[in-house]
Design an enzyme around this catalytic site. Structure first.
Site, PDB file in Angstrom:
ATOM      1  CB  SER A 110       6.561  14.170  22.726  1.00  0.00           C
ATOM      2  OG  SER A 110       5.857  13.970  21.516  1.00  0.00           O
ATOM      3  CD  GLN A 131       7.320   9.601  20.967  1.00  0.00           C
ATOM      4  OE1 GLN A 131       7.118  10.808  21.146  1.00  0.00           O
ATOM      5  NE2 GLN A 131       6.338   8.730  20.816  1.00  0.00           N
ATOM      6  CE1 TYR A 133       5.097   9.004  16.981  1.00  0.00           C
ATOM      7  CE2 TYR A 133       5.744  11.182  17.761  1.00  0.00           C
ATOM      8  CZ  TYR A 133       4.944  10.062  17.866  1.00  0.00           C
ATOM      9  OH  TYR A 133       3.994   9.990  18.842  1.00  0.00           O
ATOM     10  CB  THR A 159       7.176   5.921  18.356  1.00  0.00           C
ATOM     11  OG1 THR A 159       7.600   6.398  19.640  1.00  0.00           O
ATOM     12  CG2 THR A 159       5.683   5.639  18.407  1.00  0.00           C
ATOM     13  CE  LYS A 260       5.708   4.992  24.269  1.00  0.00           C
ATOM     14  NZ  LYS A 260       4.514   5.308  23.448  1.00  0.00           N
ATOM     15  CG  HIS A 284       0.619   6.092  20.239  1.00  0.00           C
ATOM     16  ND1 HIS A 284       1.738   5.876  19.479  1.00  0.00           N
ATOM     17  CD2 HIS A 284       0.558   7.426  20.409  1.00  0.00           C
ATOM     18  CE1 HIS A 284       2.318   7.027  19.189  1.00  0.00           C
ATOM     19  NE2 HIS A 284       1.617   7.983  19.751  1.00  0.00           N
TER      20      HIS A 284
END
Length: 398
Positions: A110, A131, A133, A159, A260, A284
């Protein structure tokens, strides 16, 4: 204490995890955003896609290994990203990575993890997908991308579906803002829950309380504690991004890029035009907006990945091996499970995560045998009952 080996289904692991966790930890994990209906809708929607079966097929050898980005994985699903997992069980990120490496699956770390990518890459070399952000400060984003590359990560998962923070109605009512803020009038409730769940409380107390987000520690002020590091993360994530940022990340990242959080066909094509290698069809985990359709309905609407020129990965609501099979039959090349393996790690650490994987893997194999499809590569919409919604009748003829 109950042994996870006695759990037969993911639902059994969920029940064990619920007993272990205080309510203020379990309910937000389970309910997602808004009124909490999103995760429930994700799971229940699989019931609209019953499988059909072909008889008298030789299913003595079942193949569920898949090749993704030039790497062979033992089965057609991996472990999805779950933020703040170490708040639910200390070292959960590390345990999930250990389980993924042992089982031969990818582990999506994450962007809101406690563990740093450098540590996870040492635990599970060749199995880590990072992942991402994007942060409000592009320099932080660039640093995270560079760290992933330096750690040997080969797949970056951008994401794209969280421009603003979601709101969990239950948390808003209780006065708790995860991971580090509790309103004064909520403290009696929090302390009572902690006292009545001593294993969870003592496990965190033994490690000094709230886990530090080591993935973000270097971006916080010098000497910052766990709460300040978490606030630093929340000041930067989420942020409003556009396709220009995807273009920028594509130029920066030399490995495989997955975008994603895609649910619209036009966005699949935009991702392709930006140079993405695949897209992740996802809402999500129901943590974004409670008014969105179930993730599997979005996958059905997108249709066969070949029509968009990109492989489709799926994430959302998987609690059974049959759910994985349905997702692949609807056109996904690969699937990810988040809560299913999280239940396992909360209930029993690395052994619990491995048991969750084994449950899903055995269910996938049994489902393939019972529908007369010995190889996941052969799955298609013809394996779904003709009456399933959104499936043209002719696709299931023959």
């Amino acid at each position: 204490m109950a042994d996870v080996r006695h759990c037969i289904t993911i639902a059994d692991l969920r029940a064990m995890a619920r007993r272990r966790l205080p309510e203020f930890a379990f309910v937000p994990m389970e309910t997602g955003s808004g009124d909490g209906s999103g995760p429930v809708r994700n799971v229940e929607a699989f019931g609209r896609f019953p499988l059909t079966a072909r008889a008298l097929v030789d299913v003595s050898a079942i193949r569920q290994a898949v090749d993704i980005f030039g790497q062979t994985y033992a089965c057609p699903f991996g472990i999805s990203a779950v933020g703040y997992a170490n708040n639910l069980r200390p070292h959960a990120d590390q345990m999930l990575a250990e389980a993924a490496a042992e089982a031969g699956l990818p582990f999506m770390l994450s962007g809101g993890s406690s563990a740093a990518v450098e540590e996870i890459a040492r635990i599970a070399p060749g199995h880590v997908w990072q992942q991402l952000y994007s942060a409000r400060d592009p320099a932080i984003t660039d640093s995270i991308v560079g760290r992933a590359a330096d750690a040997g990560v080969e797949v970056l998962v951008y994401t794209a579906d969280s421009p603003v923070p979601p709101r969990n109605d239950w948390l808003a009512r209780t006065g708790i803002a995860l991971p580090a803020k509790v309103r004064w009038n909520a403290w009696p409730y929090v302390l009572w829950q902690a006292a009545t769940h001593p294993r969870w409380s003592l496990a965190h107390a033994a490690r000094g309380g709230l886990p530090r987000m080591e993935s973000w520690a270097r971006y916080a002020p010098p000497g910052a504690g766990a709460a300040e590091i978490a606030r630093t993360f929340q000041r930067h994530v989420p942020s409003i991004q556009t396709w220009d940022e995807v273009d920028r990340i594509r130029r920066l990242w030399r490995g495989r890029l997955v975008v994603k959080g895609i649910v619209h066909g036009d966005d699949v094509r935009r991702a392709r035009d930006c140079g993405a290698d695949a897209v992740g069809v996802s809402n999500h985990g129901g943590n974004k907006l409670d008014a969105m359709p179930a993730a599997i309905d979005s996958l059905c609407a997108l249709g066969d990945s070949g029509g968009h020129g990109l492989p489709l990965f799926f994430d959302g609501g998987i609690r059974k091996g049959a759910h994985v099979v349905v997702a692949l039959a609807l056109g996904a090349r690969f699937a990810f499970a988040g809560r299913a393996t999280l239940y396992g790690v909360v209930a029993g650490g690395t052994a619990g995560a491995l048991h969750a994987i084994d449950i899903l893997k055995e269910e996938v194999a049994r489902t393939l045998a019972l529908i007369g499809c010995p190889d996941v590569a052969e799955l298609g919409r013809g394996n779904l009952h003709p009456g399933a919604p959104g499936l043209p009748q002719q696709e299931n003829a023959g």
